[in-house]
Design a protein around this motif. Structure first.
Motif, mmCIF file in Angstrom:
data_model
loop_
_atom_site.group_PDB
_atom_site.id
_atom_site.type_symbol
_atom_site.label_atom_id
_atom_site.label_comp_id
_atom_site.label_asym_id
_atom_site.label_seq_id
_atom_site.Cartn_x
_atom_site.Cartn_y
_atom_site.Cartn_z
ATOM 1 N N THR A 16 66.586 41.028 47.628
ATOM 2 C CA THR A 16 65.350 40.834 46.870
ATOM 3 C C THR A 16 64.380 41.974 47.074
ATOM 4 O OG1 THR A 16 65.637 38.458 47.078
ATOM 5 C CG2 THR A 16 63.460 39.233 46.470
ATOM 6 N N GLY A 17 64.342 42.520 48.281
ATOM 7 C CA GLY A 17 63.388 43.577 48.563
ATOM 8 C C GLY A 17 63.869 44.953 48.194
ATOM 9 N N SER A 18 65.094 45.078 47.709
ATOM 10 C CA SER A 18 65.631 46.384 47.358
ATOM 11 C C SER A 18 65.020 46.872 46.067
ATOM 12 C CB SER A 18 67.155 46.290 47.199
ATOM 13 O OG SER A 18 67.661 47.433 46.547
ATOM 14 N N ALA A 19 64.859 48.210 45.966
ATOM 15 C CA ALA A 19 64.321 48.780 44.735
ATOM 16 C C ALA A 19 65.277 48.606 43.568
ATOM 17 C CB ALA A 19 64.002 50.257 44.932
ATOM 18 N N LEU A 20 66.530 48.170 43.825
ATOM 19 C CA LEU A 20 67.487 47.931 42.761
ATOM 20 C C LEU A 20 67.462 46.489 42.264
ATOM 21 C CD1 LEU A 20 70.603 49.916 44.015
ATOM 22 C CD2 LEU A 20 68.959 50.568 42.264
ATOM 23 N N ALA A 21 66.655 45.645 42.871
ATOM 24 C CA ALA A 21 66.580 44.254 42.457
ATOM 25 C C ALA A 21 65.879 44.133 41.104
ATOM 26 C CB ALA A 21 65.834 43.446 43.511
ATOM 27 N N PRO A 22 66.045 42.994 40.403
ATOM 28 C CA PRO A 22 65.298 42.784 39.152
ATOM 29 C C PRO A 22 63.799 42.932 39.381
ATOM 30 C CG PRO A 22 66.999 41.126 39.408
ATOM 31 C CD PRO A 22 66.960 41.884 40.700
ATOM 32 N N LEU A 23 63.103 43.356 38.351
ATOM 33 C CA LEU A 23 61.683 43.658 38.495
ATOM 34 C C LEU A 23 60.862 42.442 38.919
ATOM 35 C CD1 LEU A 23 61.153 45.983 35.411
ATOM 36 C CD2 LEU A 23 61.463 46.647 37.804
ATOM 37 N N ASP A 24 61.171 41.273 38.366
ATOM 38 C CA ASP A 24 60.391 40.104 38.747
ATOM 39 C C ASP A 24 60.623 39.754 40.218
ATOM 40 O OD1 ASP A 24 63.013 39.341 38.301
ATOM 41 O OD2 ASP A 24 62.530 37.589 37.073
ATOM 42 N N ALA A 25 61.847 39.987 40.710
ATOM 43 C CA ALA A 25 62.122 39.739 42.126
ATOM 44 C C ALA A 25 61.380 40.739 43.011
ATOM 45 C CB ALA A 25 63.625 39.810 42.397
ATOM 46 N N LEU A 26 61.315 41.990 42.564
ATOM 47 C CA LEU A 26 60.555 42.995 43.316
ATOM 48 C C LEU A 26 59.083 42.606 43.408
ATOM 49 C CD1 LEU A 26 61.778 46.516 42.121
ATOM 50 C CD2 LEU A 26 62.331 45.317 44.239
ATOM 51 N N HIS A 27 58.542 42.182 42.278
ATOM 52 C CA HIS A 27 57.122 41.824 42.244
ATOM 53 C C HIS A 27 56.849 40.654 43.185
ATOM 54 C CE1 HIS A 27 53.124 40.923 40.786
ATOM 55 N NE2 HIS A 27 53.175 41.956 39.956
ATOM 56 N N SER A 28 57.702 39.631 43.131
ATOM 57 C CA SER A 28 57.515 38.471 43.995
ATOM 58 C C SER A 28 57.651 38.850 45.464
ATOM 59 C CB SER A 28 58.539 37.381 43.641
ATOM 60 O OG SER A 28 58.334 36.905 42.335
ATOM 61 N N HIS A 29 58.603 39.740 45.752
ATOM 62 C CA HIS A 29 58.829 40.160 47.128
ATOM 63 C C HIS A 29 57.593 40.864 47.689
ATOM 64 C CE1 HIS A 29 61.279 41.377 50.573
ATOM 65 N NE2 HIS A 29 60.717 42.564 50.482
ATOM 66 N N LEU A 30 57.021 41.767 46.903
ATOM 67 C CA LEU A 30 55.835 42.466 47.383
ATOM 68 C C LEU A 30 54.636 41.528 47.489
ATOM 69 C CD1 LEU A 30 55.990 45.984 45.704
ATOM 70 C CD2 LEU A 30 56.874 45.226 47.903
ATOM 71 N N ASP A 31 54.497 40.621 46.531
ATOM 72 C CA ASP A 31 53.405 39.647 46.614
ATOM 73 C C ASP A 31 53.501 38.819 47.896
ATOM 74 O OD1 ASP A 31 51.733 40.073 44.500
ATOM 75 O OD2 ASP A 31 52.775 38.719 43.139
ATOM 76 N N THR A 32 54.730 38.527 48.301
ATOM 77 C CA THR A 32 54.941 37.700 49.477
ATOM 78 C C THR A 32 54.718 38.473 50.780
ATOM 79 O OG1 THR A 32 56.547 36.328 48.308
ATOM 80 C CG2 THR A 32 56.632 36.281 50.721
ATOM 81 N N HIS A 33 55.134 39.730 50.797
ATOM 82 C CA HIS A 33 55.173 40.464 52.059
ATOM 83 C C HIS A 33 53.995 41.407 52.284
ATOM 84 C CE1 HIS A 33 59.332 39.016 51.797
ATOM 85 N NE2 HIS A 33 59.338 39.115 53.117
ATOM 86 N N LEU A 34 53.370 41.880 51.230
ATOM 87 C CA LEU A 34 52.192 42.721 51.432
ATOM 88 C C LEU A 34 51.006 41.847 51.802
ATOM 89 C CD1 LEU A 34 52.442 45.275 48.480
ATOM 90 C CD2 LEU A 34 53.042 45.643 50.888
ATOM 91 N N GLN A 35 50.194 42.326 52.687
ATOM 92 C CA GLN A 35 49.068 41.535 53.175
ATOM 93 C C GLN A 35 47.740 42.257 52.908
ATOM 94 O OE1 GLN A 35 49.557 38.440 54.470
ATOM 95 N NE2 GLN A 35 51.748 38.754 54.070
ATOM 96 N N GLY A 36 46.701 41.485 52.734
ATOM 97 C CA GLY A 36 45.337 42.003 52.707
ATOM 98 C C GLY A 36 45.128 43.153 51.740
ATOM 99 N N THR A 37 44.637 44.277 52.291
ATOM 100 C CA THR A 37 44.282 45.424 51.457
ATOM 101 C C THR A 37 45.496 46.029 50.766
ATOM 102 O OG1 THR A 37 44.449 46.882 53.386
ATOM 103 C CG2 THR A 37 42.268 45.992 52.855
ATOM 104 N N ALA A 38 46.671 45.929 51.378
ATOM 105 C CA ALA A 38 47.871 46.483 50.744
ATOM 106 C C ALA A 38 48.207 45.725 49.463
ATOM 107 C CB ALA A 38 49.059 46.431 51.712
ATOM 108 N N ARG A 39 48.116 44.408 49.499
ATOM 109 C CA ARG A 39 48.407 43.621 48.304
ATOM 110 C C ARG A 39 47.344 43.848 47.237
ATOM 111 N NH1 ARG A 39 49.935 37.576 49.341
ATOM 112 N NH2 ARG A 39 47.773 37.517 50.107
#
Length: 268
Positions: A16-39
């Motif tokens: 899910t976190g790979s840059a080769l994953a589907p775009l919606d999965a990438l977006h969800s992964h970053l939304d989940t794992h980025l925190q605070g100012t990074a998100r």
């Protein structure tokens, strides 16, 4: 510039976190794992790219966001963030080429990962061909992804596989390997020649070589074709004299006619 039509087909399977994953999965992964100012920065970067696509002045705002992604999101998430920014900016082949040739190695890698999502045809192959000339293993791994599996001609693709073996890129990185290698007698010959030359020189044969050689057997079962496979792609049995140079220093056994090519730019 005219926005490209996204190609929904070549979505590579992967974590899910790979840059080769589907775009919606990438977006969800970053939304989940980025925190605070990074998100917050990530969401703002996507909004800026969507609001100001194309080229505006000497450098677009979304290009600045690409350059900032490593510092803002951390190296673990920067590739995925850059792919999503490129998609939000609707970068066409000309914009992708500009970013690729002017960017760092990290930005170039993100461009290669973004190609299946942004370029439906072979227009971006010059970027792949440039990446395949390098000895940067991370760039090479990105270059043999789904876009290359779909569009690179048979002769050039064989040389890309040999290049991966030569520099130590795991063949698991080669998208569509099972489908494209199956019953490929010319690839089998190249692999056997390479193995023989390594053995004669007292040097080890790359462990992945036997695996790829086995795949060239017409009787080897393969997984069902992935969405990256193109059933209409020509696959001539022999070398194509018009195919691009893929090696700055060709691996043994390839019988290359090509001369060295200047390496790519800086690493970020």
């Amino acid at each position: 510039m005219t926005p490209p039509q996204a190609d929904p087909a070549p979505r590579a399977a992967g974590p899910t976190g790979s840059a080769l994953a589907p775009l919606d999965a990438l977006h969800s992964h970053l939304d989940t794992h980025l925190q605070g100012t990074a998100r917050t920065w990530f969401h703002q970067a996507l909004d800026d790219a969507a609001a100001h696509p194309g080229t505006h002045g000497p450098i677009s705002v979304w290009e600045l966001r690409l350059a900032e992604a490593g510092r803002r999101c951390g190296s673990r998430y920067a590739d995925a963030a850059r792919v999503l920014i490129l998609h939000a900016a609707r970068a066409d082949p000309a914009a992708l080429a500009r970013v690729y040739f002017q960017g760092t190695a990290d930005e170039r890698r993100a461009v290669l990962h973004a190609l299946p999502h942004l370029v439906p045809g072979p227009d971006a192959l010059p970027l792949v061909e440039d990446a395949l000339r390098t000895h940067d293993t991370r760039l090479l791994a990105a270059a043999v992804g789904p876009y290359t599996a779909r569009h690179l001609d048979a002769h050039a693709w064989r040389h890309a596989v040999l290049k991966c073996l030569f520099v130590g890129v795991p063949v698991d990185e080669v998208a569509g390997l099972e489908q494209r290698a199956r019953a490929d007698a010319e690839l089998a010959r190249m692999l056997a020649d390479y193995a023989a030359e390594r053995t004669a020189a007292g040097r080890p044969v790359p462990p992945d070589l036997d695996r790829v050689l086995t795949l060239t057997d017409p009787g080897t079962p393969t997984a069902p074709p992935s969405s990256t496979a193109d059933p209409h792609r020509p696959d001539p049995g022999g070398p194509d004299p018009h195919s691009p140079t893929l090696d700055r220093t060709d691996p043994p056994g390839t019988g290359s006619r090509h001369s060295p090519v200047h390496p790519h730019g800086k690493e970020s």
